[in-house]
Write a protein that holds these residues in place. Structure first.
Motif, PDB file in Angstrom:
ATOM      1  N   VAL A 292       3.840  -0.151  -6.096  1.00 14.01           N
ATOM      2  CA  VAL A 292       3.938  -0.308  -7.552  1.00 14.01           C
ATOM      3  C   VAL A 292       2.912   0.567  -8.252  1.00 14.01           C
ATOM      4  CG1 VAL A 292       3.734  -1.952  -9.459  1.00 14.01           C
ATOM      5  CG2 VAL A 292       5.003  -2.591  -7.390  1.00 14.01           C
ATOM      6  N   ARG A 293       1.718   0.640  -7.693  1.00 11.99           N
ATOM      7  CA  ARG A 293       0.688   1.519  -8.278  1.00 11.99           C
ATOM      8  C   ARG A 293       1.164   2.966  -8.293  1.00 11.99           C
ATOM      9  NH1 ARG A 293      -4.534   2.086  -4.933  1.00 11.99           N
ATOM     10  NH2 ARG A 293      -3.122   3.477  -3.861  1.00 11.99           N
ATOM     11  N   ALA A 294       1.756   3.431  -7.199  1.00 15.59           N
ATOM     12  CA  ALA A 294       2.267   4.807  -7.136  1.00 15.59           C
ATOM     13  C   ALA A 294       3.352   5.029  -8.186  1.00 15.59           C
ATOM     14  CB  ALA A 294       2.801   5.109  -5.735  1.00 15.59           C
ATOM     15  N   TRP A 295       4.224   4.051  -8.351  1.00 15.58           N
ATOM     16  CA  TRP A 295       5.300   4.165  -9.349  1.00 15.58           C
ATOM     17  C   TRP A 295       4.729   4.260 -10.764  1.00 15.58           C
ATOM     18  CZ3 TRP A 295       6.713  -0.027 -12.731  1.00 15.58           C
ATOM     19  CH2 TRP A 295       7.782   0.268 -13.564  1.00 15.58           C
ATOM     20  N   ILE A 296       3.832   3.330 -11.107  1.00 15.53           N
ATOM     21  CA  ILE A 296       3.256   3.344 -12.455  1.00 15.53           C
ATOM     22  C   ILE A 296       2.571   4.675 -12.723  1.00 15.53           C
ATOM     23  CG2 ILE A 296       1.450   2.360 -13.932  1.00 15.53           C
ATOM     24  CD1 ILE A 296       2.071  -0.377 -12.618  1.00 15.53           C
ATOM     25  N   ASN A 297       1.755   5.134 -11.782  1.00 10.71           N
ATOM     26  CA  ASN A 297       0.980   6.361 -11.986  1.00 10.71           C
ATOM     27  C   ASN A 297       1.848   7.621 -12.023  1.00 10.71           C
ATOM     28  OD1 ASN A 297      -1.416   4.971 -12.271  1.00 10.71           O
ATOM     29  ND2 ASN A 297      -1.914   5.104 -10.106  1.00 10.71           N
ATOM     30  N   SER A 298       3.105   7.505 -11.612  1.00  7.40           N
ATOM     31  CA  SER A 298       4.018   8.652 -11.673  1.00  7.40           C
ATOM     32  C   SER A 298       4.764   8.737 -13.001  1.00  7.40           C
ATOM     33  CB  SER A 298       5.035   8.574 -10.531  1.00  7.40           C
ATOM     34  OG  SER A 298       6.022   7.582 -10.801  1.00  7.40           O
TER      35      SER A 298
END
Length: 136
Positions: free
Chosen positions: A10-16
């Motif tokens: 989820v962190r990777a998704w948000i930061n993308s």
């Protein structure tokens, strides 16, 4: 099915999300693990993520897991934190039907049972959501 590292995904998704994260955007600093907050948050709003529940057995389809992710959104002012929380919430509500890549770890089929934003006494807002994830 292997358990997915949901907070990392989820962190990777948000930061993308270039519509949400970056200078001048609602969640300017992006997302971090709750145990690893930014050292100098003066440049904008940010989210601290933690997993507060989940399961494999509640989902009928093979290979899909549910992770309940809690995001606590902070900013220098209550107004900025609220704006970032609402922008994040609207982004979550768009996760329906079309699988969204979550970094190179997982795909999110849907975000459901979204609660919040709930105002916290320390200039933060809390939003929880169930992410239905499958590994890539």
């Amino acid at each position: 099915m292997a358990v997915i590292v949901a907070v990392t995904a989820v962190r990777a998704w948000i930061n993308s999300l270039d519509s949400l994260v970056g200078k001048g955007l609602p969640l300017a600093l992006g997302a971090f693990r709750a145990a690893d907050p930014p050292r100098s948050p003066g440049q904008g709003a940010y989210a601290l993520l933690s997993q507060v529940g989940g399961s494999l057995e509640l989902v009928a389809e093979e290979g899909i897991g549910r992770a309940r992710i809690s995001a606590t959104i902070y900013a220098g002012t209550d107004e900025a934190a609220e704006a970032a929380a609402v922008a994040y919430l609207n982004t979550l509500e768009a996760l329906t039907g079309d699988p969204a890549p979550m970094g190179d770890i997982a795909r999110c089929l849907v975000a459901d049972d979204i609660t919040g934003p709930v105002a916290l006494p320390d200039l933060g807002y809390l939003i929880d959501a169930d992410f239905y994830l499958t590994s890539i």
